[in-house]
Design an enzyme around this catalytic site. Structure first.
Site, PDB file in Angstrom:
ATOM      1  N   GLY A  16       0.834  -1.203   0.000  1.00  0.00           N
ATOM      2  CA  GLY A  16       0.000   0.000   0.000  1.00  0.00           C
ATOM      3  C   GLY A  16       0.865   1.247   0.000  1.00  0.00           C
ATOM      4  CB  SER A  81      -6.265  -1.244   7.667  1.00  0.00           C
ATOM      5  OG  SER A  81      -7.555  -0.651   7.706  1.00  0.00           O
ATOM      6  CE1 TYR A 151      -8.693   2.767   8.624  1.00  0.00           C
ATOM      7  CE2 TYR A 151      -9.253   4.930   9.509  1.00  0.00           C
ATOM      8  CZ  TYR A 151      -8.314   4.051   8.986  1.00  0.00           C
ATOM      9  OH  TYR A 151      -7.004   4.452   8.832  1.00  0.00           O
ATOM     10  CE1 TYR A 165      -3.182 -10.783  21.933  1.00  0.00           C
ATOM     11  CE2 TYR A 165      -1.050 -11.783  21.500  1.00  0.00           C
ATOM     12  CZ  TYR A 165      -2.434 -11.835  21.451  1.00  0.00           C
ATOM     13  OH  TYR A 165      -3.055 -12.943  20.938  1.00  0.00           O
TER      14      TYR A 165
HETATM   15  P1  NAD Z   1      -3.440   1.764   1.541  1.00  0.00           P
HETATM   16  O1  NAD Z   1      -4.842   1.366   1.244  1.00  0.00           O
HETATM   17  O2  NAD Z   1      -2.659   2.411   0.469  1.00  0.00           O
HETATM   18  O3  NAD Z   1      -2.601   0.516   2.054  1.00  0.00           O
HETATM   19  C1  NAD Z   1      -3.148  -0.511   2.840  1.00  0.00           C
HETATM   20  C2  NAD Z   1      -2.545  -1.834   2.395  1.00  0.00           C
HETATM   21  O4  NAD Z   1      -3.076  -2.896   3.221  1.00  0.00           O
HETATM   22  C3  NAD Z   1      -2.928  -2.201   0.940  1.00  0.00           C
HETATM   23  O5  NAD Z   1      -1.781  -2.600   0.220  1.00  0.00           O
HETATM   24  C4  NAD Z   1      -3.915  -3.345   1.094  1.00  0.00           C
HETATM   25  O6  NAD Z   1      -3.938  -4.204  -0.017  1.00  0.00           O
HETATM   26  C5  NAD Z   1      -3.413  -3.998   2.381  1.00  0.00           C
HETATM   27  N1  NAD Z   1      -4.420  -4.808   3.065  1.00  0.00           N
HETATM   28  C6  NAD Z   1      -5.655  -4.419   3.474  1.00  0.00           C
HETATM   29  N2  NAD Z   1      -6.311  -5.450   4.059  1.00  0.00           N
HETATM   30  C7  NAD Z   1      -5.452  -6.517   4.033  1.00  0.00           C
HETATM   31  C8  NAD Z   1      -5.529  -7.856   4.489  1.00  0.00           C
HETATM   32  N3  NAD Z   1      -6.629  -8.334   5.090  1.00  0.00           N
HETATM   33  N4  NAD Z   1      -4.456  -8.660   4.324  1.00  0.00           N
HETATM   34  C9  NAD Z   1      -3.337  -8.208   3.718  1.00  0.00           C
HETATM   35  N5  NAD Z   1      -3.203  -6.941   3.268  1.00  0.00           N
HETATM   36  C10 NAD Z   1      -4.251  -6.102   3.409  1.00  0.00           C
HETATM   37  O7  NAD Z   1      -3.500   2.691   2.833  1.00  0.00           O
HETATM   38  P2  NAD Z   1      -2.350   3.552   3.539  1.00  0.00           P
HETATM   39  O8  NAD Z   1      -2.715   4.974   3.438  1.00  0.00           O
HETATM   40  O9  NAD Z   1      -1.026   3.121   3.074  1.00  0.00           O
HETATM   41  O10 NAD Z   1      -2.546   3.116   5.052  1.00  0.00           O
HETATM   42  C11 NAD Z   1      -1.698   2.167   5.665  1.00  0.00           C
HETATM   43  C12 NAD Z   1      -2.015   2.055   7.143  1.00  0.00           C
HETATM   44  O11 NAD Z   1      -1.860   3.321   7.779  1.00  0.00           O
HETATM   45  C13 NAD Z   1      -3.461   1.603   7.423  1.00  0.00           C
HETATM   46  O12 NAD Z   1      -3.453   0.715   8.524  1.00  0.00           O
HETATM   47  C14 NAD Z   1      -4.172   2.888   7.786  1.00  0.00           C
HETATM   48  O13 NAD Z   1      -5.234   2.650   8.647  1.00  0.00           O
HETATM   49  C15 NAD Z   1      -3.051   3.681   8.444  1.00  0.00           C
HETATM   50  N6  NAD Z   1      -3.301   5.138   8.343  1.00  0.00           N
HETATM   51  C16 NAD Z   1      -3.042   5.811   7.175  1.00  0.00           C
HETATM   52  C17 NAD Z   1      -3.292   7.187   7.115  1.00  0.00           C
HETATM   53  C18 NAD Z   1      -2.991   8.007   5.887  1.00  0.00           C
HETATM   54  O14 NAD Z   1      -3.201   9.231   5.912  1.00  0.00           O
HETATM   55  N7  NAD Z   1      -2.496   7.461   4.806  1.00  0.00           N
HETATM   56  C19 NAD Z   1      -3.813   7.848   8.233  1.00  0.00           C
HETATM   57  C20 NAD Z   1      -4.094   7.107   9.372  1.00  0.00           C
HETATM   58  C21 NAD Z   1      -3.807   5.760   9.427  1.00  0.00           C
END
Ligand code: NAD
Ligand code: UDP
Length: 318
Positions: A16, A81, A151, A165
């Site tokens: 991601g 996620s 979420y 944990y």
């Molecule tokens: P994104 O959607 O680009 O990346 C998420 C990745 O997780 C994707 O590659 C997806 O395929 C993978 N994924 C989802 N469910 C899965 C599963 N069950 N098994 C295996 N892989 C799975 O999102 P991002 O922006 O890169 O976010 C990454 C993390 O950071 C997330 O946990 C998100 O909640 C957290 N986050 C991001 C932001 C932001 O601004 N980008 C803000 C707060 C939190």
């Protein structure tokens, strides 16, 4: 490298947006990296440049079902996620599962390997906050049954099980509460404000501002976030830490900024505000400053310019 031994990190969600940058940073620092992703919102193109790297391995697994990985792992970084509101509205049950069952599996793996565990949490644990800016001590204002609840509540559960944990199994766990972060490798159509506005501006389409655009956000550039995550990962801190940027602005002003930066002739159109869209959001970064000696360095304009250039090249390539 520590004491001559190569350290290994397993990154869930490594294909991601944030995960990809994390994998890159870890490889650059000499780590062996195992990227686990089921590509629900990520893509193989994001990790294409690591293909053939001797210290990089990709496993296509749904972490909500099971994670299987042989060999030594020193750090489990659980970033899998859906993260864009459009994505988690499209995949409500997978979002709940990856935040709950996926976090349970990732913790179990870390326990089994004797690894440090890090949870990617979010500013969404504060919901539509009644305290501004948001310090880590604030418990939040979340609607558990609203559309964003899938979420927000999954991440709140994920924090709770991580702390359980830590307390019950005495594991070394970290929780990073990430505020809006942007940069290259965001999906062009992931529905978040940054990719939407940049794509619309570059294609001469109207920018879709939700509501009257008075809701505020603060946007952090990806290299700052990754630096903070890496510091937290190596620290002895076990409490949640906010990471983000505290330069806050209304979304309407943000849309105008992107029109100006891209030299676009796009107009602005107003669309319905999604339910429970937080009205104000800005991280209190005092804890990150004190515990991690961390401070975001990249200004909004600098970060946007870098991101716009990357979007231009992606649009040309498509
Ligand atoms: P994104 O959607 O680009 O990346 C998420 C990745 O997780 C994707 O590659 C997806 O395929 C993978 N994924 C989802 N469910 C899965 C599963 N069950 N098994 C295996 N892989 C799975 O999102 P991002 O922006 O890169 O976010 C990454 C993390 O950071 C997330 O946990 C998100 O909640 C957290 N986050 C991001 C932001 C932001 O601004 N980008 C803000 C707060 C939190
Ligand atoms: N937003 C908008 N137009 C869009 C996409 C998003 O006005 O095309 C708004 C959204 O309602 C929110 C803010 O921009 O108030 C940031 O949205 P994003 O989806 O990036 O992340 P959020 O902070 O809501 O998780």
């Amino acid at each position: 490298m520590e004491g001559g031994k190569i350290k290994s990190a397993l990154v869930t969600g490594g294909a991601g947006f944030i995960g990809r940058h994390l994998c890159k940073h870890l490889l650059d620092k000499g780590f062996r990296v195992v990227c686990v992703d089921n590509l629900i919102t990520g893509s193989l193109a994001n990790i294409d440049e690591f293909k053939g790297h001797p210290d990089f391995e990709f496993l296509n697994q749904n972490v909500a079902e099971h994670i299987s990985c042989s060999g030594k792992i020193d750090y489990v970084l659980h970033f899998a996620s859906p993260a864009s509101p459009a994505d988690y509205l499209k995949y409500p049950i997978p979002t709940l599962k990856v935040g709950s069952l996926g976090t349970h599996n990732a913790l179990g793996l870390a326990k089994d390997k004797g690894a440090v565990f890090m949870l990617a949490s979010t500013s969404e644990v504060y919901g539509d906050p009644l305290v501004h800016p948001q310090p880590e001590s604030y418990w939040g204002n979340v609607n558990p049954i609203g559309p964003r609840g899938v979420y927000d509540e999954a991440k709140r559960f994920a924090e709770a099980i991580t702390m359980a944990y830590h307390r019950q199994h005495r594991m070394d766990t970290k929780i990073v509460r990430i505020f809006n972060t942007f940069g290259p490798y965001m999906r062009l159509n992931d529905g978040r404000a940054v990719p939407n506005f940049i794509w619309q501006a570059l294609n001469g389409r109207p920018l879709t501002v939700f509501g009257d655009g008075s809701q505020t956000r603060s946007f952090c550039y990806i290299s700052d976030l990754v630096d903070g995550i890496f510091r937290l990962m190596l620290s002895s801190v076990n409490e949640p830490v906010n990471l983000g940027n505290s330069e806050e602005l209304p979304i309407l002003e943000f849309a105008r900024k992107i029109i100006a930066l891209t030299g676009s002739r796009s107009s602005i159109v107003f669309r319905k505000l999604p339910q429970d869209d937080p009205k104000n959001r800005r991280p209190d970064l005092a804890k990150a400053r004190k515990l991690l000696k961390w401070e975001p360095k990249v200004s909004l304009e600098e970060g946007l310019n870098l991101t716009v250039e990357w979007f231009k090249s992606e649009i040309k390539r498509a």
